[in-house]
Design a protein around this motif. Sequence first.
Motif, PDB file in Angstrom:
ATOM      1  N   GLY A 127       0.801  -1.159   0.106  1.00 17.04           N
ATOM      2  CA  GLY A 127       0.077  -0.098   0.109  1.00 17.04           C
ATOM      3  C   GLY A 127       0.918   1.288  -0.143  1.00 17.04           C
ATOM      4  N   LEU A 128       2.142   1.024  -0.013  1.00 20.47           N
ATOM      5  CA  LEU A 128       3.115   2.119  -0.016  1.00 20.47           C
ATOM      6  C   LEU A 128       3.011   3.219  -1.313  1.00 20.47           C
ATOM      7  N   PRO A 129       2.712   2.495  -2.340  1.00 16.04           N
ATOM      8  CA  PRO A 129       2.506   3.570  -3.545  1.00 16.04           C
ATOM      9  C   PRO A 129       1.144   4.350  -3.349  1.00 16.04           C
ATOM     10  N   GLU A 130       0.282   3.802  -2.727  1.00 15.22           N
ATOM     11  CA  GLU A 130      -1.129   4.385  -2.876  1.00 15.22           C
ATOM     12  C   GLU A 130      -0.953   5.534  -1.794  1.00 15.22           C
ATOM     13  N   ALA A 131      -0.161   5.356  -0.701  1.00 12.13           N
ATOM     14  CA  ALA A 131       0.009   6.018   0.410  1.00 12.13           C
ATOM     15  C   ALA A 131       0.730   7.380   0.096  1.00 12.13           C
ATOM     16  N   ARG A 132       1.782   6.962  -0.930  1.00 16.05           N
ATOM     17  CA  ARG A 132       2.754   8.081  -1.377  1.00 16.05           C
ATOM     18  C   ARG A 132       1.481   9.098  -2.388  1.00 16.05           C
ATOM     19  N   LYS A 133       1.012   8.443  -3.110  1.00 14.03           N
ATOM     20  CA  LYS A 133      -0.053   9.214  -4.090  1.00 14.03           C
ATOM     21  C   LYS A 133      -1.045  10.253  -3.044  1.00 14.03           C
TER      22      LYS A 133
ATOM     23  N   TRP B  10       3.864  21.537   5.940  1.00 14.76           N
ATOM     24  CA  TRP B  10       3.181  21.085   7.016  1.00 14.76           C
ATOM     25  C   TRP B  10       4.050  19.735   7.643  1.00 14.76           C
ATOM     26  N   SER B  11       4.501  19.816   8.632  1.00 15.28           N
ATOM     27  CA  SER B  11       5.599  18.936   9.179  1.00 15.28           C
ATOM     28  C   SER B  11       5.249  17.459   9.143  1.00 15.28           C
ATOM     29  N   ARG B  12       3.889  17.368   9.582  1.00 15.85           N
ATOM     30  CA  ARG B  12       3.371  15.641   9.133  1.00 15.85           C
ATOM     31  C   ARG B  12       3.585  15.165   8.030  1.00 15.85           C
ATOM     32  N   VAL B  13       3.408  15.960   6.649  1.00 16.05           N
ATOM     33  CA  VAL B  13       3.668  15.373   5.350  1.00 16.05           C
ATOM     34  C   VAL B  13       5.140  14.937   5.430  1.00 16.05           C
ATOM     35  N   ALA B  14       5.904  15.718   5.883  1.00 19.76           N
ATOM     36  CA  ALA B  14       7.166  15.479   5.877  1.00 19.76           C
ATOM     37  C   ALA B  14       7.503  14.051   6.704  1.00 19.76           C
ATOM     38  N   ILE B  15       7.054  13.765   7.922  1.00 10.85           N
ATOM     39  CA  ILE B  15       7.049  12.804   8.695  1.00 10.85           C
ATOM     40  C   ILE B  15       6.487  11.606   7.738  1.00 10.85           C
ATOM     41  N   CYS B  16       5.514  11.681   7.334  1.00 15.71           N
ATOM     42  CA  CYS B  16       4.795  10.640   6.346  1.00 15.71           C
ATOM     43  C   CYS B  16       5.863  10.103   5.367  1.00 15.71           C
ATOM     44  N   GLU B  17       6.179  11.028   4.554  1.00 17.99           N
ATOM     45  CA  GLU B  17       7.209  11.015   3.712  1.00 17.99           C
ATOM     46  C   GLU B  17       8.364  10.281   4.067  1.00 17.99           C
ATOM     47  N   ALA B  18       9.016  10.601   5.286  1.00 21.55           N
ATOM     48  CA  ALA B  18      10.029   9.956   6.042  1.00 21.55           C
ATOM     49  C   ALA B  18       9.789   8.637   6.187  1.00 21.55           C
ATOM     50  N   LEU B  19       8.484   8.264   6.852  1.00 24.26           N
ATOM     51  CA  LEU B  19       8.303   6.824   7.227  1.00 24.26           C
ATOM     52  C   LEU B  19       8.318   5.955   6.086  1.00 24.26           C
ATOM     53  N   ILE B  20       7.492   6.607   4.962  1.00 22.32           N
ATOM     54  CA  ILE B  20       7.445   5.678   3.788  1.00 22.32           C
ATOM     55  C   ILE B  20       8.845   5.390   3.142  1.00 22.32           C
ATOM     56  N   ASP B  21       9.514   6.518   2.956  1.00 25.11           N
ATOM     57  CA  ASP B  21      10.997   6.397   2.596  1.00 25.11           C
ATOM     58  C   ASP B  21      11.785   5.455   3.332  1.00 25.11           C
ATOM     59  N   ASP B  22      11.516   5.496   4.413  1.00 25.09           N
ATOM     60  CA  ASP B  22      12.297   4.405   5.431  1.00 25.09           C
ATOM     61  C   ASP B  22      11.739   3.112   5.387  1.00 25.09           C
ATOM     62  N   LEU B  23      10.536   2.917   5.200  1.00 26.77           N
ATOM     63  CA  LEU B  23       9.878   1.415   4.945  1.00 26.77           C
ATOM     64  C   LEU B  23      10.328   0.960   3.657  1.00 26.77           C
ATOM     65  N   SER B  24      10.659   1.705   2.584  1.00 24.88           N
ATOM     66  CA  SER B  24      10.777   1.520   1.231  1.00 24.88           C
ATOM     67  C   SER B  24      12.278   1.245   1.031  1.00 24.88           C
ATOM     68  N   GLY B  25      13.121   1.519   1.960  1.00 25.08           N
ATOM     69  CA  GLY B  25      14.566   1.212   1.943  1.00 25.08           C
ATOM     70  C   GLY B  25      15.435   2.478   1.479  1.00 25.08           C
ATOM     71  N   GLN B  26      14.633   3.402   1.166  1.00 30.58           N
ATOM     72  CA  GLN B  26      15.056   4.708   0.287  1.00 30.58           C
ATOM     73  C   GLN B  26      15.800   5.458   1.626  1.00 30.58           C
ATOM     74  N   THR B  27      16.852   5.155   2.207  1.00 34.25           N
ATOM     75  CA  THR B  27      17.490   5.625   2.957  1.00 34.25           C
ATOM     76  C   THR B  27      17.841   7.210   3.077  1.00 34.25           C
ATOM     77  N   GLU B  28      18.481   7.591   1.771  1.00 39.40           N
ATOM     78  CA  GLU B  28      18.762   8.971   2.000  1.00 39.40           C
ATOM     79  C   GLU B  28      17.641  10.034   1.741  1.00 39.40           C
ATOM     80  N   ARG B  29      16.411   9.569   1.229  1.00 41.45           N
ATOM     81  CA  ARG B  29      15.282  10.602   1.029  1.00 41.45           C
ATOM     82  C   ARG B  29      14.744  10.329   2.624  1.00 41.45           C
ATOM     83  N   ALA B  30      14.664   9.319   3.102  1.00 41.86           N
ATOM     84  CA  ALA B  30      14.052   9.269   4.397  1.00 41.86           C
ATOM     85  C   ALA B  30      14.619  10.256   5.422  1.00 41.86           C
ATOM     86  N   VAL B  31      16.161  10.326   5.337  1.00 37.61           N
ATOM     87  CA  VAL B  31      16.615  11.233   6.242  1.00 37.61           C
ATOM     88  C   VAL B  31      16.515  12.578   6.033  1.00 37.61           C
TER      89      VAL B  31
END
Length: 76
Positions: free
Chosen positions: A2-8, A20-41
């Motif tokens: 469901g990560l692609p749908e969440a990202r959309k 909005w900081s919550r958007v950045a938090i959600c983006e970070a969590l999705i990137d973290d779960l997807s293994g996109q470490t650079e983007r997540a940090v």
Amino acid sequence: SGLPEARKQLAAIAAQRPDWSRVAICEALIDDLSGQTERAVEQYLRAIKLGATDAFLTVRAAELLYFLGRYAEANA
């Protein structure tokens, strides 16, 4: 997954509330779960810069910075 749908859906919210900081938090969590470490940090750091104060964000950003070998940033 469901990560692609969440990202959309998150992209639609970000278009309306880009600072909005919550958007950045959600983006970070999705990137973290997807293994996109650079983007997540970068998103964790952005969330903190936008005013998020959850200790988890600071700890996770530091962990990822260490993982990436960015020691000076992690210690800042």
